[in-house]
Enzyme design. Structure first.
Site, PDB file in Angstrom:
ATOM      1  N   CYS A 124      80.564  76.127  96.299  1.00 50.69           N
ATOM      2  CA  CYS A 124      80.438  76.740  94.976  1.00 50.69           C
ATOM      3  C   CYS A 124      80.239  78.245  95.101  1.00 50.69           C
ATOM      4  O   CYS A 124      80.667  79.008  94.227  1.00 50.69           O
ATOM      5  CB  CYS A 124      79.290  76.105  94.201  1.00 50.69           C
ATOM      6  SG  CYS A 124      77.677  76.221  95.000  1.00 50.69           S
ATOM      7  N   HIS A 137      73.053  75.571  92.883  1.00 51.10           N
ATOM      8  CA  HIS A 137      74.461  75.660  92.492  1.00 51.10           C
ATOM      9  C   HIS A 137      74.752  77.077  92.011  1.00 51.10           C
ATOM     10  O   HIS A 137      73.903  77.704  91.374  1.00 51.10           O
ATOM     11  CB  HIS A 137      74.746  74.648  91.375  1.00 51.10           C
ATOM     12  CG  HIS A 137      76.195  74.432  91.077  1.00 51.10           C
ATOM     13  ND1 HIS A 137      77.168  74.380  92.059  1.00 51.10           N
ATOM     14  CD2 HIS A 137      76.853  74.261  89.894  1.00 51.10           C
ATOM     15  CE1 HIS A 137      78.354  74.158  91.489  1.00 51.10           C
ATOM     16  NE2 HIS A 137      78.184  74.094  90.183  1.00 51.10           N
ATOM     17  N   ASN A 152      82.603  76.362  85.775  1.00 51.96           N
ATOM     18  CA  ASN A 152      82.187  75.599  86.941  1.00 51.96           C
ATOM     19  C   ASN A 152      83.381  75.401  87.871  1.00 51.96           C
ATOM     20  O   ASN A 152      84.489  75.854  87.572  1.00 51.96           O
ATOM     21  CB  ASN A 152      81.602  74.254  86.491  1.00 51.96           C
ATOM     22  CG  ASN A 152      80.801  73.578  87.569  1.00 51.96           C
ATOM     23  OD1 ASN A 152      80.240  74.230  88.446  1.00 51.96           O
ATOM     24  ND2 ASN A 152      80.739  72.265  87.535  1.00 51.96           N
TER      25      ASN A 152
END
Length: 361
Positions: free
Chosen positions: A164, A305, A322
């Site tokens: 991520c 995250h 995302n």
């Protein structure tokens, strides 16, 4: 709710609880916080009383899930059933969002974290990292979204590669490059996964490809090597390799700096409007169940995250890009209520600044 339906609900939850205990004993499944299936936001019990196996079959069909053996199928069904235990809890904790069956519903929370939230904890910020000056906030737009200016590339999918950090940093550079050059270019996360091995000044945390990393270290890497290639020239594979194939002759974008934003969400909004998309750290644990709406989970210091702020709504909820594909959340986006980006300890919000370039596309 009638007395008979209440009894049925209690009985079903009791059976699931006993099944979960047996499953944990058999498979070493020790997760206490398990994801949920679709539940009614108004408290009705119709969905939760549906056949768990029917729901599991529908889940497998919708997300094209197959398992190698019947034993594995049975185990995943058990995990799916166990996830019912968390159904009401997540919805009650986060009532403005919609929590339900997602493509992650056959994963235990530990599996989900290991595959999708591979992010190390607090880090020592680089000594050279500067904080941007305070901007006025009195005349901010009521709502703002960089997608309206075609300044954001489409939602990408990191797969089970825990990178991520690469996706968040690339997303912000894509917008920064657009603002400097009026060209929106899909850039390469795989280059960062293969080639960025930067570490913090204290050497405690390093970029480790699919095993985790930090967007701050990714920006440092881009500064060091001169830039990043286009995704078409260095395509995404989603796996760690032992080979960096970076070609400086194929650089399409570069940055000259990246800066921190003071930990204030009004300043996040002001800098977003003024300079472009912003990379932030959040706690993504409850995102495993998120299907839509405006999430407002409890505060947490566990930042696991990294994502990209692309705008905010009229109630100042954050519009977050995302990296789990368009079949996550709201077409790949996560909506987060105001106040949740700075309520934990040592929040981070980073914005890069791109060079003008003569590169061809």
């Amino acid at each position: 709710m009638t007395a008979s339906s209440l009894f049925s609900l209690v009985f079903l939850l009791l059976i699931i609880s006993l099944f979960s205990a047996a499953l944990a004993s058999t498979h070493g499944l020790n997760d206490q916080s398990l994801i949920q299936q679709v539940v009614s936001s108004d408290g009705h019990d119709h969905d939760i009383l549906m056949s768990a196996y029917h729901q599991f079959s529908s889940f497998k069909k919708e997300y094209n899930k197959t398992y190698l053996t019947q034993e594995e199928d049975d185990y995943r069904f058990g995990v799916f059933m166990s996830n019912l235990l968390q159904a009401r809890r997540n919805q009650n904790l986060d009532p403005t969002a919609i929590h339900g069956v997602t493509k992650f519903s056959d994963l235990t929370p530990s599996e989900f974290c290991r595959k999708y939230l591979r992010l190390d904890g607090q880090i020592q910020l680089p000594k050279h990292l500067k904080t941007l000056p305070i901007l006025p906030t009195d005349n901010l737009p009521t709502a703002f979204d960089w997608r309206d200016d075609d300044a954001v590339t489409g939602v990408k999918d990191q797969g089970s590669c825990g990178a991520c950090w690469a996706f968040a940093s690339i997303a912000t550079v894509e917008t920064a490059h657009f603002l400097a050059n009026d060209k929106l270019v899909d850039m390469s996360e795989q280059q960062l996964i293969d080639c960025s091995h930067e570490c913090t000044d204290d050497k405690v945390v390093c970029n480790r490809g699919c095993k985790g990393g930090k967007h701050i270290l990714a920006y440092s890497y881009m500064l060091k090597v001169g830039g990043v290639e286009a995704a078409k020239d260095y395509p995404y594979t989603g796996i760690d390799t032992d080979s960096c194939k970076f070609d400086e002759n194929k650089i399409v974008a570069s940055i000259y700096d990246f800066n921190n934003i003071v930990a204030d969400e009004d300043q996040y909004a002001a800098n977003l409007v003024e300079y472009g998309t912003v990379a932030v750290r959040i706690n993504g644990s409850m995102m495993q169940t998120y299907t839509g709406g405006i999430a407002c989970p409890p505060c947490s210091d566990n930042f696991n995250h990294e994502v990209t702020l692309v705008g905010y709504g009229s109630d100042r909820h954050w519009i977050i890009k995302n990296s789990w594909g368009t079949d996550f959340g709201e077409n790949g986006y996560y909506m987060l209520c105001k106040g949740k980006l700075t309520c934990g300890k040592n929040p981070e919000a980073i914005i890069p600044f791109a060079n003008m370039t003569k590169a061809t596309y």
